[in-house]
Design an enzyme around this catalytic site. Structure first.
Site, PDB file in Angstrom:
ATOM      1  N   CYS A  35       5.083   0.229 -12.039  1.00 22.05           N
ATOM      2  CA  CYS A  35       5.289   1.462 -12.795  1.00 22.05           C
ATOM      3  C   CYS A  35       6.595   1.331 -13.572  1.00 22.05           C
ATOM      4  O   CYS A  35       7.412   2.244 -13.627  1.00 22.05           O
ATOM      5  CB  CYS A  35       5.275   2.698 -11.899  1.00 22.05           C
ATOM      6  SG  CYS A  35       6.455   2.637 -10.529  1.00 22.05           S
ATOM      7  N   ALA A  80       0.794  -1.232   0.000  1.00 17.01           N
ATOM      8  CA  ALA A  80       0.000   0.000   0.000  1.00 17.01           C
ATOM      9  C   ALA A  80       0.824   1.278   0.000  1.00 17.01           C
ATOM     10  O   ALA A  80       0.406   2.295  -0.551  1.00 17.01           O
ATOM     11  CB  ALA A  80      -0.954  -0.002   1.199  1.00 17.01           C
TER      12      ALA A  80
END
Length: 404
Positions: free
Chosen positions: A354, A233
């Protein structure tokens, strides 16, 4: 444009911390901007934008300035003079600025700009890696886009407002924000502004989040009332998006190995009005094992090289080391094998990075599906987001389903 000594000195101080002391550019810029409270928006903008531009093009500017790391203060001024000349600024008559051969700087720039590794200012090994993984032409296009400064993108917090109401609220505070076609929650700022001082931000109406990143939570296909686990998270950008998609109903468990990041998530959750988030620090394997077979949805936003987000984190390319890719690929495999056990029969999991490298993305999914832990999973769909095609950060996401 008149150059002010204290602003240029602030840039030099920032570059020294980033290049020589290994500090993160975003943290350094935040710190440096607090030095003088009298600086206005334009002053602060000059410091931030010049610092990021020089970090982005460190290799090109140092090559033209003929200086090598570790950079002395005079070296940094020489690099800054190169930036100023190439930006069309008239150099000030300061003792720190040596006589600068402007014609030679421009000539050397024209010469080096023909070579990709200098033009895009990238270490040799990353240039070789990208070209080998994606092909010369594709890598050239992607890398050029990854070197452009990132736009400011906001994600509407639908727990508190709508995109149209947010637009109006920002406009009342003097900030123009435009919707982006194909991105339901996103607003883009045509001109940069400090959105964090707005009432709209303080009231939790939005978070700053790139348009590509906003695709990840939606990919997980969550519904109100489910049990959802966000396994990596961090400070919770995607967790907060999941909370809004779940309409605050059900249980959203946010896991991370860093307690400090989860504290930041709690603070952000209060501002967002997100009440269904349960934060848990991964301080032992028990935390993971307790959740085996219990989650309707699992998000694995895996640690990665970050090569898809160089636009907003240009110092990443100087911090990465050749052996890091091998290490992170192994870490990603371990995380996938372990965290996938939380998915219950019929549940779904999204693996996202990413990064733009196949080794961290589709190759990882193929490796997982061929493993003992992945045998019960099937790939529903995956998506590669390229900066030069989308205009936003490079991302990868794969949706997998367990059993029926």
């Amino acid at each position: 444009m008149k150059l002010h000594r204290n602003l240029v000195f602030a840039v030099i101080d920032a570059l020294n911390q980033i290049f020589n002391e290994g500090e993160y550019a975003d943290k350094v810029v935040q710190k440096v901007l607090k030095i003088d409270k009298r600086w206005g928006a334009r002053d602060r903008g000059f410091i931030a934008e010049t610092t990021y531009e020089m970090v982005r093009y460190k290799r090109l500017y140092s090559e033209i300035a003929e200086v090598k790391a570790p950079f002395s203060r005079p070296d940094l001024f020489r690099m800054w003079a190169v930036w100023a000349v190439l930006s069309g600024l008239r150099l000030p008559d300061w003792k720190q600025i040596e006589p600068t051969p402007e014609r030679r700087i421009k000539g050397k720039f024209d010469e080096l700009s023909k070579i990709r590794k200098y033009r895009e200012s990238i270490p040799d090994w990353i240039d070789h890696l990208g070209a080998a993984a994606l092909g010369e032409a594709f890598w050239t296009s992607e890398l050029a886009k990854l070197n452009e400064p990132a736009s400011v993108i906001l994600r509407t917090n639908t727990l508190k407002t709508t995109k149209e109401k947010l637009r109006k609220a920002l406009l009342e505070e003097g900030i123009v924000a435009e919707p982006i076609q194909g991105y339901p929650w996103a607003l883009q700022l045509p001109e940069r502004a400090n959105v964090f001082v707005t009432q709209a931000f303080k009231q939790g109406f939005f978070e700053v989040q790139d348009a590509s990143s906003q695709k990840v939570a939606a990919y997980l296909d969550v519904s109100p009332g489910q049990r959802v686990v966000d396994t990596c998270a961090g400070a919770g950008g995607k967790t907060l998006h999941l909370a809004s998609l779940m309409e605050n109903k059900g249980q959203l468990i946010a896991l991370d190995i860093y307690e400090s990041k989860l504290k930041e998530l709690k603070r952000r959750a209060r501002r967002n009005g997100a009440h269904n988030i349960d934060t848990r620090a991964i301080d032992s394997t028990k935390v993971i094992k307790k959740l085996y077979g219990s989650a309707d949805r699992v998000l694995v936003d895996a640690p990665c090289t970050g090569l898809g987000v160089l636009r907003r984190n240009p110092d990443t390319k100087w911090k990465l080391r050749p052996d890091f890719l091998e290490k992170i690929v192994k870490t990603q495999q371990e995380i996938l094998r372990s965290y996938s056990k939380m998915v219950k029969e019929g549940g779904k999991m999204v693996y996202a990075t990413c990064s733009i490298l196949p080794a961290e993305n589709q190759d990882q999914i193929a490796h997982f599906l061929a493993s003992a832990e992945g045998v019960d999973f099937s790939l529903v769909k995956d998506k590669k987001i390229w900066a030069h095609k989308s205009g936003y950060d490079g991302f990868y996401m794969a949706l997998l389903q367990k059993g029926g």
